[in-house]
Write an enzyme that holds these catalytic residues in place. Structure first.
Site, short mmCIF file in Angstrom:
data_model
loop_
_atom_site.label_atom_id
_atom_site.label_comp_id
_atom_site.label_asym_id
_atom_site.label_seq_id
_atom_site.Cartn_x
_atom_site.Cartn_y
_atom_site.Cartn_z
N ARG A 178 0.84 -1.20 0.00
CA ARG A 178 0.00 0.00 0.00
C ARG A 178 0.87 1.24 0.00
O ARG A 178 1.78 1.38 0.83
CB ARG A 178 -0.91 -0.01 1.23
CG ARG A 178 -1.60 1.31 1.54
CD ARG A 178 -2.90 1.46 0.83
NE ARG A 178 -3.50 2.77 1.06
CZ ARG A 178 -4.39 3.03 2.02
NH1 ARG A 178 -4.77 2.05 2.84
NH2 ARG A 178 -4.91 4.23 2.17
N ARG A 215 -5.96 2.31 -4.41
CA ARG A 215 -5.07 1.61 -3.46
C ARG A 215 -5.13 0.11 -3.71
O ARG A 215 -6.20 -0.42 -4.06
CB ARG A 215 -5.46 1.93 -2.02
CG ARG A 215 -6.82 1.48 -1.57
CD ARG A 215 -7.93 2.51 -1.56
NE ARG A 215 -7.59 3.87 -1.49
CZ ARG A 215 -7.66 4.60 -0.36
NH1 ARG A 215 -7.99 4.04 0.78
NH2 ARG A 215 -7.40 5.87 -0.40
N ASP A 273 -6.97 -1.76 1.31
CA ASP A 273 -7.33 -0.84 2.40
C ASP A 273 -8.14 -1.64 3.41
O ASP A 273 -9.15 -2.25 3.03
CB ASP A 273 -8.18 0.30 1.82
CG ASP A 273 -8.46 1.40 2.83
OD1 ASP A 273 -8.03 2.52 2.60
OD2 ASP A 273 -9.08 1.10 3.87
N ASP A 333 -10.12 -1.37 6.96
CA ASP A 333 -10.68 -0.43 7.94
C ASP A 333 -11.39 -1.21 9.04
O ASP A 333 -12.15 -2.16 8.75
CB ASP A 333 -11.70 0.51 7.27
CG ASP A 333 -11.05 1.54 6.35
OD1 ASP A 333 -9.95 2.03 6.70
OD2 ASP A 333 -11.61 1.84 5.30
N1 GSY Z 1 -16.40 1.91 -3.66
C1 GSY Z 1 -15.36 2.29 -2.88
N2 GSY Z 1 -14.98 3.58 -2.88
C2 GSY Z 1 -13.93 3.92 -2.09
N3 GSY Z 1 -13.35 5.16 -1.90
C3 GSY Z 1 -12.34 4.98 -1.02
S1 GSY Z 1 -11.33 6.22 -0.48
N4 GSY Z 1 -12.25 3.68 -0.64
C4 GSY Z 1 -11.26 3.10 0.28
C5 GSY Z 1 -11.87 2.75 1.61
O1 GSY Z 1 -12.12 3.90 2.34
C6 GSY Z 1 -13.24 2.99 -1.29
C7 GSY Z 1 -13.67 1.64 -1.31
O2 GSY Z 1 -13.12 0.74 -0.62
N5 GSY Z 1 -14.72 1.34 -2.12
#
Ligand code: GSY
Length: 158
Positions: free
Chosen positions: A83, A92, A95, A97
């Protein structure tokens, strides 16, 4: 034993392989037991729109680790998969969370639980509620309420 819900997203490279790699690293971590993994969802990017679509999943873990220790493990897995933190809302490779930690409210530097943006994100709520255990905690009741009021097609989740 702590119950932890995670959200994992990826939109660079072999996205399915990235999810499998992250899940396998969690599986191989002593002190973490994966109790459920959601289906894989193809989702339109939220935040920074000029980027590839994501694959998202949610996992339910049981763990002896604290919330902060879980955060460190998630960061280690992100680093292991390469990452690069450049554009804040940008593409990325992986990710991870922390969404929920038991039914706790946590607010310390670098960690807020429930995740501060989870309730507004269909790409988080739909996988989460697919695997959420009954009876729902108050946090999960709110998640269910929010996703019920979302237009999932408009939110770009398939
Ligand atoms: N659909 C979608 N949109 C995202 N925008 C971000 S930043 N992220 C990263 C997670 O916060 C994502 C994601 O995991 N999925």
């Amino acid at each position: 034993m702590n119950k932890v819900y995670l959200s994992i997203g990826t939109n660079i490279g072999d996205r399915e392989q990235n999810l499998k790699h992250a899940a396998n690293l969690l599986y191989d971590t002593s002190g973490i037991d994966i109790k459920a993994i959601s289906s894989i969802y193809e989702t339109a990017p939220v935040g920074y729109l000029d980027q590839p679509s994501f694959l998202n999943i949610s996992l339910l873990l049981e763990t002896t680790f604290s919330a902060m220790e879980c955060l460190k493990i998630c960061q280690m897995i992100e680093n292991e998969l390469g990452r690069v933190r450049d554009i804040r809302w940008g593409p990325r490779i992986i990710d991870l969370d922390i969404l929920l930690f038991n039914n706790e409210n946590i607010e310390v530097e670098h960690l807020i639980v429930p995740h501060p943006r989870m309730y507004e994100r269909a790409f988080v709520l739909v996988p989460l509620l697919e695997i959420a255990e009954q009876p729902f905690s108050t946090h999960l009741e709110m998640a269910k309420e929010n996703v019920t009021n979302m237009d999932l097609q408009k939110e770009g989740i398939t």
